[in-house]
Design an enzyme around this catalytic site. Structure first.
Site: not given
Length: 719
Positions: A266-269
């Site tokens: 995933s991307d950040w968060g």
């Protein structure tokens, strides 16, 4: 370690240990880091336990051989099975030797140098302990309000795909285990992140699957075909479902149709962001949807470690899905040779020798000169050694020319334009003239005074690096008013003026291009930027860059791009005034500067075109050739471009599509023949039922120096 050993290792892991492998945390969580595991602020609010940290699978944002070795050592002291950490980082256009931003690299149309830049970035990162880079970003971009256009190579699917392959080759090489100067690549952002509504970061993306496949997916697929090891999900929705919870996107398309068997992160968060998106009620549901969709690693949120065990125990998630994800992570660690050497590549001695070496800086300078695009030149460039030059503008002595995502780059080590010019001439006066977004009367008066005795004014203008990149979206894409005021005031002196632009997006150039005699688009050119721009300004290097993203006439046009569709009421002649056509009443339809555009200090003539036949069949090919002659007085590079249009498709086809190009170097008076081969395969496209095929019928082929200035030829496809 062979596959059977990895499977055996997986079988020894507890469910908690397996789930922790899916967690990626930032460096401060770990013992041995500069923070030594002392977590405060938002990171503390994640509620991550020591046990989860000691079993987590990967780290982001840590580099430096000493730090990486120390963290890995501390980690392996407590990890029960001795599974090493993966270290990942954003090494996008250079590690510490910074190259031009990717949009600028695209404008070089030079795949070999692009690959070399990634190779150097990988080498510097690898000796600093990095195993994976979050690059290349290959999102197709058409809206220059979006800050992250600087991280893409432009608006064309074919060209983006070629650069995607080049970057992956440069980062990864041929054998990650044996070649410890390479790093694994992670293509991003999957998918269609470059098409947010309103050009606003993280915003909704809404398009048909046919458009997704035709325009936005090809570059991701090209990166994967080149062997890219990882995929990062995008923040946006795809057909109403956020990418990080989109089963069709990752299970059906990426893994099923494309057969990708690497790691998805995933991307950040982004896993937790399924909640504000409105497709998950809480972190438990977000975890379930993401693991079921196929996200292997959750970056910097704790939905997996806090919820997956219970989801398995309640039979809402099959443990086999977690096993699949963990095995993919272990396989990547094995490909990198981390089980045999958990400190892979990290070497303090080599760091000192390799990073920012003379060779690396020279390649950065060369690529920067090839990325600069000459947008206007009314006989004032190149500069002459005997001229008195006034360098005025907020970027004259600034090191803020690296651009966003220059993570380890130092503005203090960047060569500013002033230094580059002083390497060429001593007759230089320097004045700031204004700040990037503010100006005082005193500054303007000082600028005028500095310029009064000059023969020519060089204006160093642009955007602060925080004005583009992630979350750097702008509704008004003109230069800040303070800089336009400076240009206007200096215009009153009646002296020749050259504008050099340092920025991360195509701008609305009104107030600059109409007020100055020459405009040089330098983008954010990297560590050697000032030296490279000086090379161009003084003619030591002839500019050869060509735009890979259209410059709008006005922000009201965007998204504006060359490969658009026609309408039922097209405006074919800009000079004709007729109301009921697809047009604006107050501005042209066409961009100010089109895709493929770029000037030179010499001139090129295209002549003696030859089309081998006007009939193409499925089992034959055509050749279209042209002689290109350098009709000027200096040597130069020209990018000869081939476009094709399908005049009657089953669905509407673009008015032009780039299909090939060739970059030629010509001495004054020299001619070269450039020949392109056209095949039936190049004419295929996605039909309404998503079949990928060509249609027989009439086509136009175009050759020229850019997407607008072309010569056309007709042919038919018979099947």
């Amino acid at each position: 370690m062979v596959e059977q050993q990895l499977t055996s290792l997986l079988e020894q892991m507890t469910l908690d240990e397996k789930i922790a492998q899916l967690l990626q945390l930032a460096g401060p969580f770990y013992k041995g880091s500069k923070d030594n595991g002392e977590i405060t602020g938002p990171m503390a609010e994640m509620g991550i336990t020591l046990d989860e940290i000691e079993n987590s699978g990967s780290v982001l944002g840590v580099s430096g051989a000493e730090d990486v070795i120390r963290i890995q050592e501390e980690y392996l002291k407590t990890n029960r099975l001795g599974i090493p950490l993966l270290f990942m980082a954003d090494v996008v256009h250079g590690y510490q030797t910074i190259f031009p931003v990717p949009l600028a690299i695209g404008c070089s149309w030079d795949l070999e140098l692009a690959e070399k830049s990634a190779e150097i970035a990988a080498k510097e990162a690898a000796v600093s302990g990095v195993h994976v880079t979050f690059a290349p970003m290959v999102d197709l971009v058409r809206d220059s309000r979006w800050g992250r256009v600087m991280e893409s190579t432009g608006e064309d699917p074919y060209l983006n795909s070629e650069f995607a392959r080049a970057f992956v080759r440069g980062f990864q090489g041929e054998n990650l285990k044996e070649d410890t100067f390479k790093v694994a690549a992670c293509v991003k952002h999957f998918a269609a992140y470059g098409a947010p509504e309103g050009g606003r970061d993280y915003n909704t993306v809404n398009m048909s699957e046919r458009q997704l496949r035709e325009s936005y997916l090809p570059a991701y697929k090209a990166a994967l075909d080149e062997g890219c090891e990882m995929v990062m999900t995008s923040f946006n929705t795809v057909d109403g479902i956020p990418s990080s919870g989109n089963k069709w996107l990752m299970r059906d398309l990426l893994r099923g149709e494309w057969k990708f068997d690497g790691v998805v992160i995933s991307d950040w968060g982004a896993v937790k962001e399924l909640i504000p998106h409105g497709v998950a009620e809480d972190e438990r549901e977000a975890a379930a949807k993401s693991i079921l969709a196929g996200v292997d690693i959750e970056m910097m949120t704790a939905c997996y470690v806090k919820n997956l065990k219970q989801l398995v125990e309640t039979n809402e998630v099959d443990e086999a899905m977690i096993d699949e994800a963990v095995l993919r992570i272990l396989q990547l660690k094995q490909k990198l040779g981390l089980f045999e050497n958990p400190y892979r590549g990290a070497n303090e001695k080599l760091e000192r020798e390799v990073i920012m070496s003379k060779e690396h800086r020279q390649i950065s300078r060369e690529l920067a000169t090839k990325s600069v695009v000459l947008l206007k030149n009314d006989h004032v460039l190149p500069l002459k050694k005997e001229q008195k030059i006034a360098l005025i503008g907020p970027f004259g002595v600034s090191g803020d020319i690296l651009g966003p995502w220059s993570w380890r780059g130092s503005k203090d080590e960047a060569v500013p334009l002033s230094e580059g010019l002083l390497q060429k001439t001593s007759d230089l006066t320097i004045e700031k003239g204004c700040e990037i977004e503010t100006v005082t009367e005193e500054q303007l008066e000082a600028a005028v005074k500095s310029a009064q005795d000059a023969d020519i004014i060089v204006l160093a203008l642009g955007e602060d690096s925080e004005m583009s990149g992630e979350a750097g979206c702008r509704a008004d894409i003109r230069l800040p008013e303070s800089q336009l005021v400076l240009v206007s005031r200096l215009k009153q002196l009646g002296k020749p003026m050259v504008a050099v632009l340092f920025n991360g997006r195509p701008l609305d150039l009104h107030g600059v291009i109409d007020q100055t005699d020459a405009v040089l688009e330098a983008w954010y050119p990297g560590t050697e930027g000032g030296a490279a721009v000086a090379d161009i300004l003084f003619g030591d290097v002839n500019p050869s860059g060509k735009l890979t993203m259209s410059f709008p006439y006005s922000v009201g046009q965007v998204p504006v791009y060359y490969n658009c569709f026609n309408t039922g009421r097209p405006k074919l002649n800009p000079e004709v005034k007729e109301r009921y056509l697809s047009q604006y009443l107050d501005i042209p339809n066409e961009p100010l500067l089109p895709f493929g555009f770029g000037l030179s200090y010499t001139s090129f003539r295209y002549h003696d075109f030859i089309l081998s036949s006007d009939i193409l069949t499925s089992d034959s090919s055509l050749t279209l050739s042209v002689m290109v002659t350098n009709t000027g007085e200096v040597a130069g590079d020209e990018v000869v471009q081939l476009y094709i249009r399908d005049l009657s498709g089953e669905v509407v086809r673009p008015i032009k599509e780039l299909k090939a190009y060739e970059k030629v170097t010509l001495q004054p008076g020299e001619s070269k023949e450039v020949t392109f081969t056209i095949t039936e395969e190049q004419l295929r496209y996605y039909h309404s039922d998503l079949t990928f095929a060509s249609d027989q019928g009439s086509f136009e082929a175009y050759i020229g120096p850019d997407s607008q200035n072309v010569t056309s030829f007709s042919f038919k496809l018979l099947k």
